[in-house]
Design a protein around this motif. Structure first.
Motif, PDB file in Angstrom:
ATOM      1  N   HIS A  80       0.833  -1.213   0.000  1.00 31.04           N
ATOM      2  CA  HIS A  80       0.000   0.000   0.000  1.00 31.04           C
ATOM      3  C   HIS A  80       0.868   1.264   0.000  1.00 31.04           C
ATOM      4  O   HIS A  80       0.569   2.230  -0.713  1.00 31.04           O
TER       5      HIS A  80
ATOM      6  N   SER B  26       7.460  12.250  -4.672  1.00 24.55           N
ATOM      7  CA  SER B  26       7.407  10.807  -4.442  1.00 24.55           C
ATOM      8  C   SER B  26       8.835  10.276  -4.339  1.00 24.55           C
ATOM      9  O   SER B  26       9.796  10.928  -4.761  1.00 24.55           O
TER      10      SER B  26
ATOM     11  N   ASP C 160       2.244   1.672  -3.440  1.00 20.19           N
ATOM     12  CA  ASP C 160       1.159   2.142  -4.317  1.00 20.19           C
ATOM     13  C   ASP C 160       0.912   3.641  -4.137  1.00 20.19           C
ATOM     14  O   ASP C 160       0.625   4.361  -5.102  1.00 20.19           O
ATOM     15  N   ASN C 161       1.007   4.102  -2.901  1.00 22.69           N
ATOM     16  CA  ASN C 161       0.807   5.528  -2.612  1.00 22.69           C
ATOM     17  C   ASN C 161       1.863   6.386  -3.300  1.00 22.69           C
ATOM     18  O   ASN C 161       1.556   7.477  -3.813  1.00 22.69           O
ATOM     19  N   GLU C 162       3.113   5.882  -3.351  1.00 21.29           N
ATOM     20  CA  GLU C 162       4.169   6.632  -4.046  1.00 21.29           C
ATOM     21  C   GLU C 162       3.919   6.649  -5.554  1.00 21.29           C
ATOM     22  O   GLU C 162       4.177   7.660  -6.214  1.00 21.29           O
ATOM     23  N   ILE C 163       3.404   5.556  -6.093  1.00 19.66           N
ATOM     24  CA  ILE C 163       3.058   5.509  -7.527  1.00 19.66           C
ATOM     25  C   ILE C 163       1.953   6.514  -7.827  1.00 19.66           C
ATOM     26  O   ILE C 163       2.022   7.278  -8.797  1.00 19.66           O
ATOM     27  N   LYS C 164       0.939   6.536  -6.958  1.00 20.77           N
ATOM     28  CA  LYS C 164      -0.181   7.471  -7.139  1.00 20.77           C
ATOM     29  C   LYS C 164       0.302   8.919  -7.070  1.00 20.77           C
ATOM     30  O   LYS C 164      -0.080   9.759  -7.896  1.00 20.77           O
ATOM     31  N   ASN C 165       1.174   9.217  -6.107  1.00 23.75           N
ATOM     32  CA  ASN C 165       1.686  10.582  -5.969  1.00 23.75           C
ATOM     33  C   ASN C 165       2.527  10.987  -7.176  1.00 23.75           C
ATOM     34  O   ASN C 165       2.454  12.136  -7.628  1.00 23.75           O
ATOM     35  N   LYS C 166       3.314  10.059  -7.692  1.00 21.79           N
ATOM     36  CA  LYS C 166       4.134  10.355  -8.873  1.00 21.79           C
ATOM     37  C   LYS C 166       3.237  10.703 -10.059  1.00 21.79           C
ATOM     38  O   LYS C 166       3.480  11.686 -10.781  1.00 21.79           O
ATOM     39  N   LYS C 167       2.201   9.923 -10.251  1.00 22.84           N
ATOM     40  CA  LYS C 167       1.272  10.168 -11.373  1.00 22.84           C
ATOM     41  C   LYS C 167       0.515  11.475 -11.193  1.00 22.84           C
ATOM     42  O   LYS C 167       0.127  12.121 -12.176  1.00 22.84           O
ATOM     43  N   ALA C 168       0.328  11.886  -9.931  1.00 25.84           N
ATOM     44  CA  ALA C 168      -0.394  13.133  -9.651  1.00 25.84           C
ATOM     45  C   ALA C 168       0.532  14.344  -9.641  1.00 25.84           C
ATOM     46  O   ALA C 168       0.091  15.469  -9.379  1.00 25.84           O
TER      47      ALA C 168
END
Length: 699
Positions: free
Chosen positions: A528, A543, A531-539
């Motif tokens: 999790h 990250s 995944d949060n770092e992936i989400k932040n990078k995409k946003a």
């Protein structure tokens, strides 16, 4: 110069490096330290001993496990990273032979350098008349009473050789006048006594210091040992056998857990041979005689070695009063703001403190327990024990607490690898003092390191917790780098208590909001966080992932890091030992960089840092990213909430990441290349000590 150590680069055919071959690469880094001429001479000998000890344990456990897979008729390719068990056994043996040969060359080089320092390691042919009398007296007084000699040519059943003991294989060519034996050639085995120092310091002659290895001292006294026989010639060559050390625990319900472990440990002495090492100069007849008698065939790992085995003993080579040939000793520092004179509980109640051994003194842990043992307000102490020092102040503090009427609960792990016997003795000692013992959870090793103290203050029960990345062991704390958190944060301490409750009521899986606990939550929680770092990078938010640990071998966790890399998340890894992940591969791991630091201290902390959109989440942990830590052990990862401590850990990581002296680059080449750049030299372990020294001066 150290770059020239043969590291046997591994052929990588998929997205993972095989775990066993990665471990052998780590041990090659230890051998690099023995080769490095910038390291003090006696420390180089110590690294040679560590290398040898590591290899012994590897064969007893990992090689033995693969051999079991092969004997079961399974290939094990998915489990072994693309290799079949048979292929892997052959590859390991080849690497071990190469590394063994290299270690002998390094030892010869070190001995040559020692001679320049007037330190001479002599053999039985170099003994002077003056030394002869000393050696003869020493043999009669100390060695002969402890020595076991077996005439193997005359026994019906070949003796069971002890695991990793060193033996001299004796061959006598009998004279015609001797009618003691029916055959012309006769054989004996002498077990090198373990109760006597392997290195015997001889009387000093002027500025010259002399040391003789116990094996050669015995060789020198051979005519005395076999004086009752009439032989023409006699020869002695070293052999050593390594046995399968996996524990097979019986299911007899009538036996206590201590009895079962004790019985299983004793069975190691008759475990299957997995490695046979012999002096490469041994005559063919003697070698063949031994192999046939011991039932060793070509499927076993048969390794030609040098004149001496058990080079692990070089870890304890005598220091000879030569501090100039050792690392400069550094006195462990105090923690700023946490005096050893005052009451620790008062200070810890105000704020969290972080101990970083060996740069800072482990005595804070001892002081914490001693204070708890004496304080009338303390009602209970709970602790997990994995490995204790041979003479443990931790154990004595717990006994002291019990004698002072405290409720003391000890979770002791009886299956701590190669410490089972020591832990059984401690368990029996603690049990004799009526201390309450818990022997863990069925099917799970308890590997987390925690102390929880409950103290009655103003009619309210206040909890104080200690969570560490390493063992509560004052001996290893002088060598291993580890983090230990002292806290009275109720969020953390309340959940520590839940872990202790789980030890006693295993069928109830607790829920945690702060601690990350294996085996139920760690894998999902780390996934999790990634995944949060992936989400932040995409946003488009900040990250990044920084991980420091001993080993990274879990394929599913590696796949998750690959996924984060493909998403553009920058990942920095400091992995001391096994690393099955391959950094820097386009389309798979181009955003991952990894290094390994091997130096004066053994890097042992597990630290997880997630950028979390500019509000870093930081954990210290007892868990590596290995299947056993994630799924088959009780492990605890603890969040760091104190901002000063967060800053300290981040700065520590950057000191390690900036190392360009002892850092090796982990890459697809898998060649242990040193990290080189144009920046001023930074040796992170030395700089870390200066970092804490500066913190004291600022405070």
């Amino acid at each position: 110069m150290a770059d020239k150590v043969v590291t046997h680069p591994t052929k990588v055919e998929n997205q993972y490096v095989n775990r066993e071959l990665s471990w052998l690469q780590f041990n090659a880094r230890v051998l690099q330290e023995a080769y490095d001429k910038k390291i003090p001479l006696l420390e180089r000998l110590r690294f040679l001993g560590i290398f040898s000890n590591n290899l012994d344990e590897f064969f007893k456990v990992r090689y033995a496990t693969i051999r079991r897979i092969e004997e079961a008729g399974k290939t094990g390719r998915s489990f072994l990273g693309g290799f079949s068990a048979k292929e892997l056994l052959a590859e390991i043996t080849q690497i071990a032979i190469e590394q063994q040969a290299q270690s002998l060359k390094i030892l010869s080089d070190i001995q040559r350098e020692l001679r320049k320092e007037n330190i001479f390691i002599i053999n039985e042919t170099q003994v002077t008349r003056k030394q002869s009398k000393f050696i003869s007296d020493y043999f009669v007084r100390h060695v002969s009473p402890a020595m076991m000699t077996i005439m193997i040519g005359e026994v019906d059943e070949f003796p069971n050789l002890r695991d990793n003991a060193a033996y001299l294989a004796i061959r006598m060519v009998m004279s015609k006048e001797d009618d003691t034996f029916e055959t012309k050639y006769n054989y004996a085995l002498i077990e090198i006594p373990r109760t006597i120092d392997r290195f015997v310091v001889l009387p000093k002659e002027g500025e010259k210091q002399y040391v003789i290895i116990l094996d050669d001292l015995i060789r020198y006294c051979m005519s005395s040992i076999f004086s009752i026989f009439n032989y023409e010639t006699i020869s002695a060559h070293m052999i050593k056998i390594t046995r399968d050390a996996e524990l097979d625990i019986d299911s007899d319900l009538s036996r206590s857990f201590i009895e079962k472990i004790s019985k299983s440990v004793k069975k190691r002495s008759i475990g299957d041979p997995v490695r046979f090492v012999y002096d490469k100069n041994i005559d063919t007849e003697t070698l063949q005689f031994l192999l046939e008698k011991m039932g060793i065939d070509k499927t076993d790992s048969i390794i030609p070695g040098g004149r001496y085995h058990n080079r692990r003993d070089y870890m304890n080579f005598p220091r000879l009063g030569r501090p100039d040939l050792q690392y400069e000793p550094k006195e462990p520092l105090p923690i700023p703001g946490l005096s050893m004179d005052g009451r620790l509980f008062d200070k810890i109640l105000e704020k969290d403190y972080l101990l970083h051994t060996p740069y800072q003194t482990f005595m804070y842990v001892i002081k914490f327990l001693r204070e708890a043992a004496l304080d009338p307000k303390v009602k209970s102490i709970k602790i997990t024990i994995y490995r204790l020092a041979e003479v443990s102040h931790i154990a004595s503090s717990l006994i002291n607490a019990k004698k002072n009427g405290k409720d003391v609960t000890v979770q002791i792990e009886l299956q701590a690898r190669f410490d089972e016997e020591a832990n059984i003795k401690y368990a029996e000692l603690l049990q004799s003092e009526d201390i309450r013992l818990i022997f863990g959870v069925k099917g799970l090793k308890v590997h987390c390191k925690m102390i929880l103290v409950e103290r009655l203050e103003n009619k309210k029960l206040i909890r104080y917790g200690v969570i560490s990345t390493g063992n509560f062991n004052e001996s290893t704390a002088r060598v291993y780098t580890d983090y230990t958190l002292f806290t009275a944060d109720e969020r953390i301490c309340k959940e520590m208590n839940k872990v202790f409750d789980f030890f006693e009521v295993n069928y109830q899986v607790k829920k945690y909001r702060h601690l990350i606990v294996s085996p139920h939550y760690t894998r999902n929680a780390i996934t999790h966080l990634i995944d949060n770092e992936i989400k932040n990078k995409k946003a488009g938010l900040p990250s990044g992932i920084k991980l420091k640990m001993n080993s990274l071998s879990d394929y599913r966790m590696i796949d998750k890091l690959y996924e984060a890399s493909r998403a553009g998340v920058q990942i920095k890894l400091i992995i001391r030992g096994i690393c099955c992940l391959i950094p820097g591969v386009k389309g798979m791991s181009e955003n991952i960089k990894a290094i390994s630091i091997v130096g004066k201290h053994l890097e042992h902390p597990r630290v997880f840092i997630f950028e979390n959109a500019g509000r870093p989440k930081i954990y210290i942990s007892s868990a590596d990213f290995m299947g056993r830590n994630l799924d088959n052990r009780v492990e605890v990862s603890c969040p760091i909430y104190d901002e000063d401590i967060k800053k300290e850990i981040l700065e520590n990581f950057e000191i390690g990441w900036s190392d360009n002296v002892k850092a090796r680059v982990i890459s697809i080449k898998n060649d242990n290349a040193y990290l080189k750049n144009n920046k001023p030299p930074i040796r992170s372990q030395f700089k870390m000590y200066d970092y804490y020294l500066n913190k004291l001066e600022v405070n």
